[in-house]
Design an enzyme around this catalytic site. Sequence first.
Site, short mmCIF file in Angstrom:
data_model
loop_
_atom_site.label_atom_id
_atom_site.label_comp_id
_atom_site.label_asym_id
_atom_site.label_seq_id
_atom_site.Cartn_x
_atom_site.Cartn_y
_atom_site.Cartn_z
CE1 TYR A 1 -3.96 2.35 0.96
CE2 TYR A 1 -2.13 3.38 2.08
CZ TYR A 1 -3.12 3.45 1.83
OH TYR A 1 -4.32 4.27 1.59
CD GLU B 1 -6.68 4.51 -1.27
OE1 GLU B 1 -7.20 4.79 -1.40
OE2 GLU B 1 -6.13 4.12 0.17
#
Length: 399
Positions: A119, A207
Site C-alpha cells: 500500500y 492512493e
Amino acid sequence: MNIHEYQAKELLAKFGVAVPAGHAALSVDEAVAAAGKLPGPLYVVKAQIHAGGRGKGKFKELPAEAKGGVRLTKSLDEVKAAATEMLGNTLVTIQTGEHGKQVNRLYVTDGADIDKEYYLSMLVDRATGRIAMVVSTEGGMDIEAVAHDTPEKIQTIVIDPAEGFQPHHGRAAAFALKLTGDLNKQCVKLVEQLYNAFVATDMSMLEVNPLVETKDGQLLVLDAKVSFDSNALFRHKDIVELRDVTEEDPAEVEASKYDLAYIKLDGDIGCMVNGAGLAMATMDIIKLNGMFPANFLDVGGGATTEKVTAAFKIILADPAVKGILVNIFGGIMRCDIIAEGIVTAAKEVNIQVPLVVRLEGTNVEKGKEILANSGLAIVPADDLGDAARKIVAEVKQAA
Ligand code: ADP
Ligand code: MG
C-alpha cells in the site's frame, strides 16, 4: 475532483510510473477489442466508478455468488462475458453506500503475476503543511481496517515541499516495505515519480492500493485513486476535461453551474445561507435543536435573484427536505434586495414546505417588510436561535 482509475494510470504513466497496459471501454465490443490489443494470457476487466473496494463489491442485479467489479479472465470470450455482466449494472462497494454506482465504463488491462501487494498513498497533511506519504506492507486490503487492527504496520513519511523529493524519502518507503536490491531502487524511483505527479497536477490525494511486486521482480501500480484540489483546477485545463459528471451527485453538478457551494447531507432541513462560516453555524444550531441539515449551501456574497432561485430549486429537488431555513446576512448586499430575491424565487418554485427566513444587516427592516407583504407563508425569524427553533417546530407540526 476525482477521476477514474484508467485516467489516473494514464496520467501517472506520463510521469514515468510503471503501470500495466490497458484500454478503457464503453461497450462489450470495445472491451473485447481492448483485450485483443493486449498480450494476454490474463486480461483483467475492471469496473470504472469513482469508488474503491470494487474487487469485493457486489452487483445489485446479479446473484450473490457472482463476482465483483474486478474480473480476472483468460480469454476474449471470458472478457466478453465479464463485460456483459458488468456494464449497465449497479456495483455496491464499501465506498459507494448502499445505493451503489452504475458501471458505464470498463478498463481492460494486462493481468499481473502478483508476488506481493503493498500500500502506498500520498496526501496533503494540512496540520503540518506537508505531503504525507503513507506506506504499508499490507496492500490490497481496506487500509482503514489495517490502521485499526495493526497500526504498527502503517508508516508515514513526510515530504516538505520546500525541500522537495529527496532519495532518502524513497529509501525510507522501501525500508518500510522491506524491499531490497533492485526492488529498493525501483521503489526510490517510483516514489519520486509519484511525488512529481502529485505536485505538478495539484493532487490532494493519490492512493495506490495495491502497489505490487510481480514474480519477475517488477514494482507495478495496479490500482490508482486520485483526487485533485478543486481550487487549483483553473490551471489544469487538461485535467478538468477528465471530469465525469455522471459519477457526481446531480444536485452538486447543478449547483456548480451557478457557483453555489452545495453539499448534500442526510437530514431534513434544507439550508440556504451566505458565507461558509454562517452556513456551518446554521447547521450546528439546527442539530442543537434536534434535527439535521439536508445540505450545506453557501450562496456566496453576491446572492442574486437568479442564484437564490437556483438554490431553492436544488434544495427542493431533494425529496428528503421537509422545511427550509434561509439565513442571510446583508453586508455589502442589502437585506431588501435579498428579500426581493427570496420572494421572486419562492413564487417561481412554489415552495410546499415550511420556510423560515432570518435576515440581518443593512436595510433589515425594509427586507422584513417585503417578506411580510409578499403574501407567501414565510415565517420570519429574529436571530439564529429563533430561526432554528422555528423551522424545527414548523417541520414537526407539518409532519
Ligand atoms: P479495488 O481496490 O477497487 O477493489 P483493485 O484495482 O485494487 O480494485 O483490484 C482488487 C484486486 O484485484 C487487487 O488487490 C489485485 O489482487 C487484483 N487485481 C487488480 N488488477 C489486477 C491486474 N491487472 N492483474 C492481476 N490482479 C489484479
Ligand atoms: Mg484497490
